[in-house]
Write a protein that holds these residues in place. Structure first.
Motif, PDB file in Angstrom:
ATOM      1  N   GLN A 146     -12.358   5.335  31.711  1.00 34.73           N
ATOM      2  CA  GLN A 146     -13.659   5.881  32.105  1.00 34.73           C
ATOM      3  C   GLN A 146     -14.720   5.590  31.037  1.00 34.73           C
ATOM      4  O   GLN A 146     -15.874   5.297  31.356  1.00 34.73           O
ATOM      5  N   CYS A 147     -14.316   5.633  29.792  1.00 35.26           N
ATOM      6  CA  CYS A 147     -15.235   5.285  28.698  1.00 35.26           C
ATOM      7  C   CYS A 147     -15.700   3.842  28.845  1.00 35.26           C
ATOM      8  O   CYS A 147     -16.887   3.535  28.697  1.00 35.26           O
ATOM      9  N   ARG A 148     -14.758   2.958  29.156  1.00 31.98           N
ATOM     10  CA  ARG A 148     -15.116   1.541  29.305  1.00 31.98           C
ATOM     11  C   ARG A 148     -16.106   1.351  30.452  1.00 31.98           C
ATOM     12  O   ARG A 148     -17.054   0.574  30.338  1.00 31.98           O
ATOM     13  N   GLU A 149     -15.893   2.090  31.519  1.00 37.82           N
ATOM     14  CA  GLU A 149     -16.818   2.003  32.660  1.00 37.82           C
ATOM     15  C   GLU A 149     -18.224   2.451  32.264  1.00 37.82           C
ATOM     16  O   GLU A 149     -19.214   1.838  32.656  1.00 37.82           O
ATOM     17  N   ARG A 159     -12.043  12.257  40.349  1.00 38.11           N
ATOM     18  CA  ARG A 159     -10.966  11.303  40.622  1.00 38.11           C
ATOM     19  C   ARG A 159     -10.197  10.904  39.360  1.00 38.11           C
ATOM     20  O   ARG A 159      -9.151  10.279  39.448  1.00 38.11           O
ATOM     21  N   ASN A 160     -10.736  11.235  38.198  1.00 35.96           N
ATOM     22  CA  ASN A 160     -10.038  10.883  36.953  1.00 35.96           C
ATOM     23  C   ASN A 160      -8.658  11.565  36.947  1.00 35.96           C
ATOM     24  O   ASN A 160      -8.578  12.800  37.008  1.00 35.96           O
ATOM     25  N   PRO A 161      -7.571  10.768  36.902  1.00 35.10           N
ATOM     26  CA  PRO A 161      -6.236  11.371  37.031  1.00 35.10           C
ATOM     27  C   PRO A 161      -5.933  12.464  36.000  1.00 35.10           C
ATOM     28  O   PRO A 161      -5.269  13.445  36.323  1.00 35.10           O
ATOM     29  N   TYR A 212     -15.652  16.638  30.452  1.00 34.68           N
ATOM     30  CA  TYR A 212     -15.198  16.294  29.098  1.00 34.68           C
ATOM     31  C   TYR A 212     -14.885  14.806  28.891  1.00 34.68           C
ATOM     32  O   TYR A 212     -15.062  14.297  27.772  1.00 34.68           O
ATOM     33  N   PRO A 213     -14.508  14.058  29.943  1.00 37.00           N
ATOM     34  CA  PRO A 213     -14.335  12.617  29.698  1.00 37.00           C
ATOM     35  C   PRO A 213     -15.633  11.936  29.259  1.00 37.00           C
ATOM     36  O   PRO A 213     -15.597  10.938  28.529  1.00 37.00           O
TER      37      PRO A 213
END
Ligand code: TRP
Length: 333
Positions: free
Chosen positions: A163-166, A106-108, A135-136
């Motif tokens: 995503q990193c913050r999550e 789902r990551n845009p 890779y994120p």
């Protein structure tokens, strides 16, 4: 305490004007204000260039030369190679439990890139690898392993920072507060247009002007840049707002900008003369950059040393983070 900046760039080609005016020009300023870690993200580049290790290796050095030539200063900032920090790979493994496959798909940013790959290779996504989709997660490890609290990026990278913050929040909630949530620092310049007038300058779009282009290549590219198509004769009035030559006069900060604009509008400036003036201005801008690059090309041992020192410093930082991470995860045997 000074905030720590961490940002990265994939070594897949040389720096072009889009990178410079959109990102690295700002990095040069940031190194005076913050502790900066600039990462040459070779492991990330391999996620979709794993069949081309030679290309990635060559570009690690090319990009280092480019970055040094535009003013990244090893006395102020740490320039390092991602693969020299194995702790980043280790942290990626730990983080991979905290991210669902659904969330990754789902990551845009990832979604767009997968769609582009499908369009390019015409398959149903069978060739999309685990490493690529993930890779994120690896980028979250880049940022947090180094203790990056501010991440300068362009808009396309915002979903990766989110995503990193999550991941950080999830880690902290399960294992106890260990890591700091990073914040993005949006580039002050929106994306830079290509020579063909497309919204984005890009290597794969074939519309880029490179910092290491020779004088001849610069000349040829500017001579072919897109201008107002309604201007046929030299003294036709034209609209500078739809002309790439005017756009680059602006970008390069030509002190003569007002005259360029006025003469274009009232038809007293031909496109050829206007392009020639731009070529001269670009040459002025590139001359010191070329000189610096030449110095580093001729002192390549120095370049290797800069990368070695930067990577050592980055690794020390990552080791400290891993100590805390492992203690929190109860794997500090
Ligand atoms: N994904 C970034 C890009 O393609 C490069 C990158 C790698 C990065 N690691 C990073 C950016 C960490 C910011 C922070 O341009």
């Amino acid at each position: 305490m000074k905030k720590t900046i961490l940002t990265g760039i994939r070594p897949t080609g040389n720096l072009h004007f889009g990178h410079y005016f959109g990102a690295t020009r700002n990095w040069v300023k940031l190194q005076d204000e913050y502790e900066c870690f600039f990462e040459i993200a070779d492991v990330q580049a391999l996620t979709d260039n794993f069949q081309n290790p030679e290309k990635v290796r060559k570009n690690v050095y090319e990009l280092t030369l480019d970055l040094l030539s535009v003013g990244i200063d090893p006395k102020k900032a740490h320039l390092f190679i991602q693969s020299k920090i194995p702790e980043i790979a280790e942290l990626t493994v730990f983080y991979s439990n905290l991210v669902t496959m659904a969330r990754l798909y789902r990551n845009p940013t990832v979604k767009t890139e997968i769609a582009q790959k499908k369009a390019l290779f015409g398959n149903d996504g069978e060739s999309v690898t685990y490493g690529f989709v993930g890779y994120p997660v690896s980028q979250a490890a880049d940022i947090t392993a180094l203790g990056g609290t501010l991440v300068p990026v362009g808009e396309d990278q915002l979903p990766l920072i989110e995503q990193c913050r999550e991941i950080v929040r999830k880690f902290n909630s399960i294992y106890g507060v260990t890591l700091q949530e990073p914040e993005h620092l949006l580039s002050p310049t929106p994306r830079i247009k290509g020579l063909d007038g497309k919204e984005k300058m890009g290597k794969s779009l074939g519309n880029a002007l490179y910092l290491n282009d020779s004088k001849e290549v610069v000349k040829e590219k500017i001579m072919n840049a897109v201008t107002d198509p309604s201007k046929i004769k030299k003294d036709d009035p034209a609209n500078p707002d739809i002309c790439m030559v005017y756009y680059y006069h602006k970008l390069i900060n030509n002190p003569n900008l007002e005259t360029v604009c006025k003469e274009c509008k009232n038809g007293t400036r031909g496109c050829v003369a206007c392009k020639k003036e731009l070529i001269d201005k670009i040459e002025e801008f590139l001359t010191p950059i070329r000189e610096k690059r030449k110095y580093y090309e001729e002192h390549f041992d120095e370049v290797k040393e800069i990368l070695e020192e930067g990577s050592n410093e980055a690794r020390n930082r990552a080791k400290e983070t891993m100590k805390k991470v492992k203690a929190s995860m109860k794997i500090d045997y």
